[in-house]
Each structure stands twice: as structure tokens, then as C-alpha cells.
Motif scaffolding. Structure first.
Motif, PDB file in Angstrom:
ATOM      1  N   ALA A 121     -10.010  -7.897  -6.378  1.00  0.00           N
ATOM      2  CA  ALA A 121      -8.708  -8.169  -6.989  1.00  0.00           C
ATOM      3  C   ALA A 121      -7.589  -7.325  -6.396  1.00  0.00           C
ATOM      4  O   ALA A 121      -6.438  -7.742  -6.383  1.00  0.00           O
ATOM      5  N   GLY A 122      -7.921  -6.151  -5.898  1.00  0.00           N
ATOM      6  CA  GLY A 122      -6.907  -5.136  -5.632  1.00  0.00           C
ATOM      7  C   GLY A 122      -6.305  -5.141  -4.244  1.00  0.00           C
ATOM      8  O   GLY A 122      -6.157  -6.180  -3.599  1.00  0.00           O
ATOM      9  N   ALA A 123      -5.964  -3.941  -3.798  1.00  0.00           N
ATOM     10  CA  ALA A 123      -5.153  -3.736  -2.596  1.00  0.00           C
ATOM     11  C   ALA A 123      -5.907  -4.069  -1.312  1.00  0.00           C
ATOM     12  O   ALA A 123      -5.314  -4.098  -0.238  1.00  0.00           O
ATOM     13  N   GLN A 124      -7.191  -4.325  -1.410  1.00  0.00           N
ATOM     14  CA  GLN A 124      -7.930  -4.745  -0.226  1.00  0.00           C
ATOM     15  C   GLN A 124      -8.440  -6.178  -0.385  1.00  0.00           C
ATOM     16  O   GLN A 124      -9.222  -6.653   0.422  1.00  0.00           O
ATOM     17  N   PHE A 183     -11.612  -6.818 -17.037  1.00  0.00           N
ATOM     18  CA  PHE A 183     -12.519  -5.666 -16.898  1.00  0.00           C
ATOM     19  C   PHE A 183     -13.204  -5.338 -18.226  1.00  0.00           C
ATOM     20  O   PHE A 183     -14.353  -4.881 -18.241  1.00  0.00           O
ATOM     21  N   VAL A 214     -17.863  -4.629 -12.225  1.00  0.00           N
ATOM     22  CA  VAL A 214     -16.508  -4.068 -12.317  1.00  0.00           C
ATOM     23  C   VAL A 214     -16.038  -3.596 -10.939  1.00  0.00           C
ATOM     24  O   VAL A 214     -14.916  -3.899 -10.508  1.00  0.00           O
ATOM     25  N   LEU A 215     -16.900  -2.872 -10.254  1.00  0.00           N
ATOM     26  CA  LEU A 215     -16.508  -2.314  -8.947  1.00  0.00           C
ATOM     27  C   LEU A 215     -16.196  -3.425  -7.949  1.00  0.00           C
ATOM     28  O   LEU A 215     -15.161  -3.393  -7.265  1.00  0.00           O
ATOM     29  N   ALA A 265      -2.065  -3.734  -8.273  1.00  0.00           N
ATOM     30  CA  ALA A 265      -3.125  -3.128  -7.461  1.00  0.00           C
ATOM     31  C   ALA A 265      -3.501  -1.744  -7.983  1.00  0.00           C
ATOM     32  O   ALA A 265      -4.660  -1.334  -7.873  1.00  0.00           O
ATOM     33  N   MET A 296       2.047   1.765  -3.385  1.00  0.00           N
ATOM     34  CA  MET A 296       1.023   2.374  -4.251  1.00  0.00           C
ATOM     35  C   MET A 296       0.988   3.887  -4.042  1.00  0.00           C
ATOM     36  O   MET A 296       0.881   4.656  -5.002  1.00  0.00           O
ATOM     37  N   SER A 329      -5.988  -2.318 -10.725  1.00  0.00           N
ATOM     38  CA  SER A 329      -7.313  -2.584 -10.152  1.00  0.00           C
ATOM     39  C   SER A 329      -7.953  -1.300  -9.645  1.00  0.00           C
ATOM     40  O   SER A 329      -9.150  -1.062  -9.849  1.00  0.00           O
ATOM     41  N   ILE A 365       0.845  -1.198   0.000  1.00  0.00           N
ATOM     42  CA  ILE A 365       0.000   0.000   0.000  1.00  0.00           C
ATOM     43  C   ILE A 365       0.884   1.253   0.000  1.00  0.00           C
ATOM     44  O   ILE A 365       0.617   2.210  -0.745  1.00  0.00           O
ATOM     45  N   VAL A 404      -4.534  -8.912  -4.076  1.00  0.00           N
ATOM     46  CA  VAL A 404      -3.146  -8.418  -4.039  1.00  0.00           C
ATOM     47  C   VAL A 404      -2.676  -8.260  -2.600  1.00  0.00           C
ATOM     48  O   VAL A 404      -1.523  -8.577  -2.278  1.00  0.00           O
ATOM     49  N   LEU A 405      -3.558  -7.792  -1.733  1.00  0.00           N
ATOM     50  CA  LEU A 405      -3.170  -7.682  -0.314  1.00  0.00           C
ATOM     51  C   LEU A 405      -2.823  -9.065   0.242  1.00  0.00           C
ATOM     52  O   LEU A 405      -1.808  -9.228   0.936  1.00  0.00           O
ATOM     53  N   ALA A 413     -12.971  -5.179  -8.984  1.00  0.00           N
ATOM     54  CA  ALA A 413     -11.772  -4.358  -8.718  1.00  0.00           C
ATOM     55  C   ALA A 413     -11.408  -4.420  -7.243  1.00  0.00           C
ATOM     56  O   ALA A 413     -10.230  -4.483  -6.887  1.00  0.00           O
ATOM     57  N   ARG A 414     -12.417  -4.422  -6.389  1.00  0.00           N
ATOM     58  CA  ARG A 414     -12.139  -4.495  -4.950  1.00  0.00           C
ATOM     59  C   ARG A 414     -11.651  -5.885  -4.548  1.00  0.00           C
ATOM     60  O   ARG A 414     -10.749  -6.012  -3.724  1.00  0.00           O
ATOM     61  N   GLU A 457     -11.577   0.486 -10.225  1.00  0.00           N
ATOM     62  CA  GLU A 457     -12.464   0.764  -9.088  1.00  0.00           C
ATOM     63  C   GLU A 457     -12.945   2.221  -9.136  1.00  0.00           C
ATOM     64  O   GLU A 457     -14.138   2.500  -8.977  1.00  0.00           O
ATOM     65  N   ALA A 471     -15.528   2.853 -11.819  1.00  0.00           N
ATOM     66  CA  ALA A 471     -16.813   2.184 -11.620  1.00  0.00           C
ATOM     67  C   ALA A 471     -17.584   2.745 -10.424  1.00  0.00           C
ATOM     68  O   ALA A 471     -18.752   2.396 -10.223  1.00  0.00           O
TER      69      ALA A 471
END
Lengths: 289, 289
Positions: free
Chosen positions: B144-147, B118, B137-138, A112, A33, A115, A30, B150-151, B141-142, A119, A122
């Protein structure tokens, strides 16, 4: 006027991305990022904000798409800098993500940030109209992916290992993907947000993107490493074909100027309101960094 | 019934992804995308298709989201296999992308597969309702991503370099990101496509995802490298805390069985229609590969 607005957009995007990432915590990925998305000229965000202004879309709304494209751009830089790609230690005068952390973190930071771009596009704040949000996502995914930016980067890497230098047509195709697709997306975004015709902004963006890449090649020959925050002379050293090596320095500059004229002319329908975008086009080939 | 449906989904996703990528050409990065997205059990796609069926969404429509989640999953595997990450030479018994091509291509293949995910979700074929597409999509993205994913991957890497093994709570959080988020997304996708309540499918997905990871840890101890198509015993060798090392083999299996019971119970409202999803949950802990 352009420089002040650009600086204003840069400050606003930086603040917006900081706010968006507040709930994300403080793991290294993070922090990476935040680090990777903190700087830069923010030209793409500026194009989004100005295009939005021309079409009556508020700054408060446009900042979401502007921040999204900067996330996508930041991801591409983090991955491009990796040892297996361009192998750069510095970016904007600071250590690259894989230097400051490590390669695994850099891969994940880029992943990330991609992604996060989708996000932001969207999210309801980006546009109250879900059709617009879906259109932004679809056009961004195409500009970013295997028929856009990633293809351009892949062609660039392939060129380094090729038996012969690229031709002008091949370089132009490479550029259209590598930097052009995202610049055109940014330029047209305001019209997309407003559901308006994109023809003029697309012509502007296409010409601007190509001018930008030619200017980049010129800077790699004539630029100052300290001002640029990155090494220069890398293309010639690597024996890479560029617009400068193919056209010659003088003709490359002339071509860039013609493209700027094309870009500015494409905006004639917007009148004086688009002056700031015209200034941006002139800046792109006059910049020293 | 489950095995036939899973095989049917796998064949259909493979065909759909081939068709989607026909216009992409034949650069190495594109061939790498085809290669990386060609195989696998397709469990996530199966969850999408079954959830869609339960909510009256046609296969022709659901195949778009099912293919999208497989692109996202394939991207994560390509990047996870990189030398700077898990450094795996084999995936599903075949050379990993960076072995068959090179690291730069593998980074780009993963990047482009994420974009393609996407793109597929935002295409009109995925849902006639743009609000649904934006929601897909939203949420993706959540997840898949940093939360999300990926996290989880970042926590996994951090754990390898940590002074002490992870606790059960920490492993559970890691898993919820690394594999759980995408499995829950897949399980709830059908309800999203129908604009229906997601509570039951979410409870099913959460329990299934955790059971899946525990089963993975069990397989790393008890599994057969040839059947799995990848090396086993890696966790113990690396001194990694896993559900097995923390709970013991017997208790880990008991916990996985409890989670499968929870997952199956969550579907009671769907009656016999959901039997195939229940079979999938039982399969996840009985599988040998």
C-alpha cells in the motif's frame, strides 16, 4: 533529566526514520515523507521509550514502535494542515507539506506515512513475538481510525460548522479521539511490548492526553507564535469552544494541574524509575511550545 | 461460474463490512466510510477468497482479509478522486465522497478506511496464527505504501506534469505500484493464510495486475461511460501516455491476452480447482466495465 532524554529520543527517532527510508528513493512523495517526519518534540516516541524501559524492553527494540507512532502522528499533521482541513501554511516554523510541494503530494505523503507506521509495527525487529506485533497493530489501528483519532478530527471539523459551540462533555470526547488515543497508545506501548499489565500506564496516558489538550488550548491564548512555530489565537478567532472558553483560563489551568497530579499518581507502583515520565507530565502543562 | 462466485463474494464482503462498522456510530465520516466501501466489483476480495479456497482456508476466515483489501482499495479510490488528485465527480455512477460530503470528510474517510484495513488484518478472526496476521499486515503495508500503491499514484501525478510522456518501462513501473501491488497481494493472500508457497499465485497476480491495467487503458479508449460509471477518453484528453498510446490499440490487446495466458498457465499446479481464477483473468480483459 527529562529534557535530555527527550532530546535523545528525538535524535534517535530522526536517525531511525532516515535509515528506514533509505531504500525508498527520492521521488517527491518520499522526500515529503522525510520532511514531514523529520521534526517535532517526539513526545509520543518518548512515552514509548520510557514505558519500554520501565518494563525491561531494550531501546534497540522499542525504537521501532517509537518511530511507528511518530509516523502516524506526522501523517495526521500533514492531513490536518491541508487547505480543506485546518489550512495551515506553517508547521514547526516551516512550510507545511502542501505549501512546499502541493496538495496531491501532501495527501499521498500522509497516506504513505500511515502505511509505514503499520509496516514498522509488523516488522520482526519491533518484537520477536508475533502476538505482540499483531496486538500493536490492532491497538494502533483502533487508536488511529474511525473510533479514535480520525473520529476526533471529524468531530472537530463538525464543531466548526455547528450552530452552537460544543459542551464540555463533547469537547472531552473530541479530545479523547483527536490527541488522547495516540498518547494513551504511546504510554501503554512499553507494557504491550513486554506483555505486561497496562492499567497504570493507561491511567497515566489518559490523564496526560487530556492535560496536553488543555495546555494546547491555553497556549493558543497565552502562547507566543514564534516559539510555537504556528499561529495563535486561532480558536477564539474561529469562535471555537475550547477548554479555556468553557472553563475560563484559571480553571482550565487548575484542571490541567489536577490531571498531571493524577497522571503522576498513577505511576506510584513504578517508584523512582518512573520519575522521567512524571517530569514529562509536568512539562506538558509548563511548556511554551 | 466466475460471475456467480464474484457476485457471491461481493454480497458477502458488503455484509461483512456493514457488520464490522455497526459499532462505529453515524457521524458523517462513518457514513462516508460505509458509502465508499459499499460497492465495486470486489475483484480483490474475490482473489483472496479463491486463493484461500485453493489452500483449504475457510470462507469464514478468509472474509476478514478479503474485506480488509477492499477497505484499502476503497480508501485509495476516495483519495484518488479528490480535486487535488484526479478530480472525479463520479465513481461507480454515484457522486464521489467529496461531492456527497466535502473534501475534509473525504480525506478522513480514506484515512480511516486505511486504518480499518489493518485493524481487520490484525484481528484474531483473520487468522488464529499471530505470525500469519503480522505477515499479512507487513505485506499489505508494503503493497500500500511508499514502495507500492502510493508510489504508483505519485508517479502517475508526476507524469501529468512531466515535459515528456512516460516510456513503456516507466508506465510498467507505475502500474506495478498503482494497481499491481494490491492485486498481487490479493492473489497471494490465500497462500499466506495457509502458510503455503506463494510462487504460483504471485506469478498469476503479477500477470493479472498488468493485464488489468492494460484493459483499463483500452476501456478508456473503447469503453462506454454509462456502463463504466465514469468518464472515458480522459487519458487521451490529458495527453497521458498509456499502454494504448505507446503500443497501439491492437498490440495492447495482444499483450493483455498474452498476460492472461501467462496468468492462467501459472496456475497449472492447481489443476481444475483453479478454473475460477483462470476465468477471472479472462474476464479482466473481456469486461466492459
Amino acid at each position: 533529566m527529562f529534557q535530555e532524554r527527550l532530546a535523545g529520543v528525538a535524535a534517535r527517532v530522526a536517525m531511525h526514520l532516515r535509515e528506514v527510508m533509505v531504500p525508498f528513493g527520492s521521488e517527491p512523495v518520499i522526500e515529503g515523507m522525510r520532511y514531514a517526519s523529520a521534526g517535532g518534540k517526539r513526545l509520543r516516541a518518548f512515552l514509548v521509550m520510557e514505558g519500554a524501559r520501565l518494563h525491561g524492553v531494550s531501546d534497540d527494540q522499542a525504537i521501532w514502535a517509537a518511530s511507528a507512532v511518530e509516523c502516524l502522528h506526522a501523517y495526521s499533521l500533514v492531513h490536518d494542515d491541508l487547505p480543506c482541513m485546518d489550512d495551515d501554511d506553517l508547521r514547526r516554523g516551516q512550510p507545511t507539506v502542501h505549501k512546499k510541494w502541493d496538495e496531491a503530494t501532501a495527501v499521498l505523503v500522509g497516506d504513505a506515512l500511515q502505511s509505514l507506521c503499520f509496516e514498522l509495527l509488523a516488522r520482526e525487529e519491533c518484537s520477536p513475538d508475533p502476538q505482540v506485533r499483531a496486538d500493536l497493530v490492532l491497538s494502533m489501528a483502533r487508536a488511529a481510525g474511525a473510533q479514535g483519532m480520525v473520529l476526533g478530527q471529524a468531530l472537530d471539523i463538525a464543531a466548526e460548522n455547528a450552530a452552537r459551540p460544543l459542551t464540555l462533555d463533547e469537547i472531552t470526547r473530541l479530545q479523547a479521539g483527536k490527541t488522547g488515543a495516540l498518547i494513551t497508545w504511546s504510554a501503554t506501548c512499553g507494557a504491550r511490548l513486554a506483555g505486561a499489565d497496562m492499567t497504570a500506564l493507561r491511567a497515566y496516558g489518559d490523564a496526560l492526553g487530556l492535560a496536553f489538550q488543555i495546555a494546547d488550548d491555553v497556549l493558543d491564548v497565552e502562547g507566543d507564535a514564534e516559539a510555537l512555530g504556528k499561529a495563535v489565537g486561532k480558536d477564539e478567532e474561529a469562535g471555537k469552544a475550547t477548554f479555556v472558553s468553557l472553563l475560563g483560563l484559571g480553571a482550565a489551568k487548575t484542571r490541567a494541574q489536577e490531571l498531571v497530579d493524577t497522571a503522576c499518581g498513577a505511576l506510584s507502583g513504578y517508584g523512582a524509575e518512573a520519575e522521567c515520565l512524571r517530569e514529562a507530565a509536568r512539562f506538558v502543562i509548563a511548556r511554551k511550545m
